[in-house]
Design a protein around this motif. Structure first.
Motif, PDB file in Angstrom:
ATOM      1  N   THR A   5      -8.190   7.850  -6.512  1.00 11.50           N
ATOM      2  CA  THR A   5      -8.341   6.461  -6.947  1.00 11.50           C
ATOM      3  C   THR A   5      -9.604   5.874  -6.328  1.00 11.50           C
ATOM      4  O   THR A   5     -10.221   6.455  -5.439  1.00 11.50           O
ATOM      5  CB  THR A   5      -7.148   5.596  -6.508  1.00 11.50           C
ATOM      6  N   TRP A  46       0.826  -1.201   0.000  1.00 13.71           N
ATOM      7  CA  TRP A  46       0.000   0.000   0.000  1.00 13.71           C
ATOM      8  C   TRP A  46       0.867   1.261   0.000  1.00 13.71           C
ATOM      9  O   TRP A  46       1.924   1.301   0.627  1.00 13.71           O
ATOM     10  CB  TRP A  46      -0.896   0.027   1.235  1.00 13.71           C
ATOM     11  N   ASN A  95       3.410  -2.873  -9.343  1.00 15.95           N
ATOM     12  CA  ASN A  95       2.312  -3.503  -8.607  1.00 15.95           C
ATOM     13  C   ASN A  95       2.177  -2.794  -7.258  1.00 15.95           C
ATOM     14  O   ASN A  95       3.109  -2.809  -6.456  1.00 15.95           O
ATOM     15  CB  ASN A  95       2.619  -4.993  -8.417  1.00 15.95           C
ATOM     16  N   LYS A  96       1.043  -2.153  -7.043  1.00 16.13           N
ATOM     17  CA  LYS A  96       0.844  -1.399  -5.799  1.00 16.13           C
ATOM     18  C   LYS A  96      -0.638  -1.248  -5.518  1.00 16.13           C
ATOM     19  O   LYS A  96      -1.479  -1.380  -6.406  1.00 16.13           O
ATOM     20  CB  LYS A  96       1.506  -0.023  -5.883  1.00 16.13           C
ATOM     21  N   ARG A  97      -0.926  -0.928  -4.279  1.00 17.70           N
ATOM     22  CA  ARG A  97      -2.277  -0.624  -3.833  1.00 17.70           C
ATOM     23  C   ARG A  97      -2.263   0.820  -3.318  1.00 17.70           C
ATOM     24  O   ARG A  97      -1.451   1.141  -2.447  1.00 17.70           O
ATOM     25  CB  ARG A  97      -2.722  -1.599  -2.742  1.00 17.70           C
ATOM     26  N   PRO A 100      -8.122  -1.899  -5.110  1.00 19.07           N
ATOM     27  CA  PRO A 100      -7.189  -2.416  -6.115  1.00 19.07           C
ATOM     28  C   PRO A 100      -7.607  -3.838  -6.494  1.00 19.07           C
ATOM     29  O   PRO A 100      -7.917  -4.647  -5.622  1.00 19.07           O
ATOM     30  CB  PRO A 100      -5.840  -2.416  -5.396  1.00 19.07           C
ATOM     31  N   PRO A 107      -4.802   6.857 -11.271  1.00 15.81           N
ATOM     32  CA  PRO A 107      -4.475   5.543 -11.821  1.00 15.81           C
ATOM     33  C   PRO A 107      -5.105   5.409 -13.211  1.00 15.81           C
ATOM     34  O   PRO A 107      -5.347   6.422 -13.884  1.00 15.81           O
ATOM     35  CB  PRO A 107      -5.134   4.605 -10.811  1.00 15.81           C
ATOM     36  N   VAL A 146      -2.271  -6.349  -9.188  1.00 18.07           N
ATOM     37  CA  VAL A 146      -3.479  -5.551  -8.990  1.00 18.07           C
ATOM     38  C   VAL A 146      -3.239  -4.128  -9.478  1.00 18.07           C
ATOM     39  O   VAL A 146      -2.098  -3.670  -9.552  1.00 18.07           O
ATOM     40  CB  VAL A 146      -3.925  -5.516  -7.508  1.00 18.07           C
ATOM     41  N   PHE A 147      -4.336  -3.449  -9.787  1.00 16.64           N
ATOM     42  CA  PHE A 147      -4.300  -2.041 -10.169  1.00 16.64           C
ATOM     43  C   PHE A 147      -5.469  -1.323  -9.496  1.00 16.64           C
ATOM     44  O   PHE A 147      -6.542  -1.896  -9.332  1.00 16.64           O
ATOM     45  CB  PHE A 147      -4.466  -1.849 -11.682  1.00 16.64           C
ATOM     46  N   ASN A 148      -5.250  -0.080  -9.149  1.00 15.28           N
ATOM     47  CA  ASN A 148      -6.373   0.809  -8.854  1.00 15.28           C
ATOM     48  C   ASN A 148      -6.897   1.390 -10.157  1.00 15.28           C
ATOM     49  O   ASN A 148      -6.202   1.411 -11.176  1.00 15.28           O
ATOM     50  CB  ASN A 148      -5.954   1.955  -7.937  1.00 15.28           C
ATOM     51  N   ARG A 149      -8.127   1.876 -10.087  1.00 14.35           N
ATOM     52  CA  ARG A 149      -8.758   2.542 -11.222  1.00 14.35           C
ATOM     53  C   ARG A 149      -9.506   3.761 -10.707  1.00 14.35           C
ATOM     54  O   ARG A 149      -9.663   3.932  -9.506  1.00 14.35           O
ATOM     55  CB  ARG A 149      -9.745   1.592 -11.920  1.00 14.35           C
ATOM     56  N   THR A 194     -15.807   1.101  -6.433  1.00 16.22           N
ATOM     57  CA  THR A 194     -15.075  -0.008  -7.038  1.00 16.22           C
ATOM     58  C   THR A 194     -15.452  -0.096  -8.514  1.00 16.22           C
ATOM     59  O   THR A 194     -16.400   0.545  -8.978  1.00 16.22           O
ATOM     60  CB  THR A 194     -15.379  -1.360  -6.361  1.00 16.22           C
TER      61      THR A 194
END
Length: 289
Positions: free
Chosen positions: A212, A115, A256-258, A216, A156, A183-186, A276
């Motif tokens: 964001t 994170w 790769n991050k949250r 994620p 993101p 994982v990705f955030n959007r 989400t």
């Protein structure tokens, strides 16, 4: 009259501009071409041609009247073109009371799935991330030197109507790339606009915000959900190692991050319309019915 000048009136800036227009704002926006400026003008706004290579007299004139500036163009190898050619005009703009810079969470680099928040030291891996971080610092420095309030917004992957996994499925271009633990955030484009409106209403000079979603998620899960809400065929799994990807796409998967978004909620009082990808894609699917 409140007057927004958007450097680069693309997808995100256009959604914000539509909202502000409904509230009675005057809108000006730049495009790199005369035809693009004409399309902006066709919306009832002021379209300005700024190609980033030379200063624009129309931009200079508009800055003398603008109350708010949004920077939404990618920086070049040396710096942000708006900074190169119009920094002095922005510093001296007599009515300007807010500057927003749209950046990217790529400035955090790879965090191996961990994170990050706005207190995390940036560590960009890609050239794109390094340029954005340099531009962030340059705009914050301009704000500190001129007294103009500058706020930075790290985004993101952006999705919304016309630009989502649903359209990719419909066009047959969606792929379910599988990379272990990736994982990705959007962020939905409407939530970008909402966060920017909240920041305009509650300016915090020199602050940085992660804009964001709350969750994620693995990219293949997003495609599967898009298929479920539309009834479109879901593509098969495709191992990342064997996939043919552009250098840009491969650079996304190298990180790769949250990303936490607590600050936009606590400081700006902002609440996501689409916390989400599920809410966001469901709304897009409903709009296509």
């Amino acid at each position: 009259m409140t007057h927004l000048l958007a450097f680069g009136l693309g997808y995100s800036a256009r959604v914000l501009s539509d909202r502000l227009d409904r509230d009675g704002w005057r809108i000006s926006g730049t495009s790199t071409t005369a035809s693009g400026a004409a399309r902006i003008a066709a919306r009832g706004w002021s379209g300005l041609c700024f190609n980033g290579a030379v200063p624009s007299q129309d931009v200079r004139t508009t800055l003398s009247q603008a109350t708010h500036v949004l920077l939404s163009i990618p920086p070049g190898a040396s710096a942000d073109p708006a900074l190169i050619h119009h920094a002095a005009d922005i510093e001296n703009a007599p009515k300007l009371r807010w500057i927003g810079y749209l950046s990217t969470v790529a400035v955090y680099g790879d965090q191996k799935g961990g994170w990050v928040d706005e207190s995390t030291p940036p560590n960009p891996m890609s050239e794109r991330g390094r340029r954005r971080l340099d531009a962030e610092n340059a705009w914050l420095a301009l704000g500190a030197a001129s007294g103009k309030p500058v706020m930075v917004f790290r985004l993101p992957g952006i999705y919304g109507p016309g630009r989502s996994a649903i359209e990719d499925l419909a066009e047959g271009t969606a792929r379910r790339l599988i990379k272990k633990d990736q994982v990705f955030n959007r962020i939905h484009v409407d939530d970008i606009a909402g966060a920017l409106q909240a920041a305009i209403a509650r300016p915090h000079p020199s602050r940085i915000y992660n804009v964001t979603d709350d969750e994620p998620a693995a990219p293949q899960d997003v495609v599967a959900f898009a298929a479920a809400v539309t009834g479109l065929p879901c593509p098969p799994d495709l191992p990342f190692e064997t996939a043919e990807l552009s250098p840009m796409a491969r650079s996304f998967y190298a990180e790769n991050k949250r990303v936490r978004n607590t600050r936009i909620k606590d400081e700006l009082g902002f609440r996501l319309a689409y916390p989400t990808y599920r809410e966001g894609l469901a709304a897009i699917a409903q709009g296509r019915d």
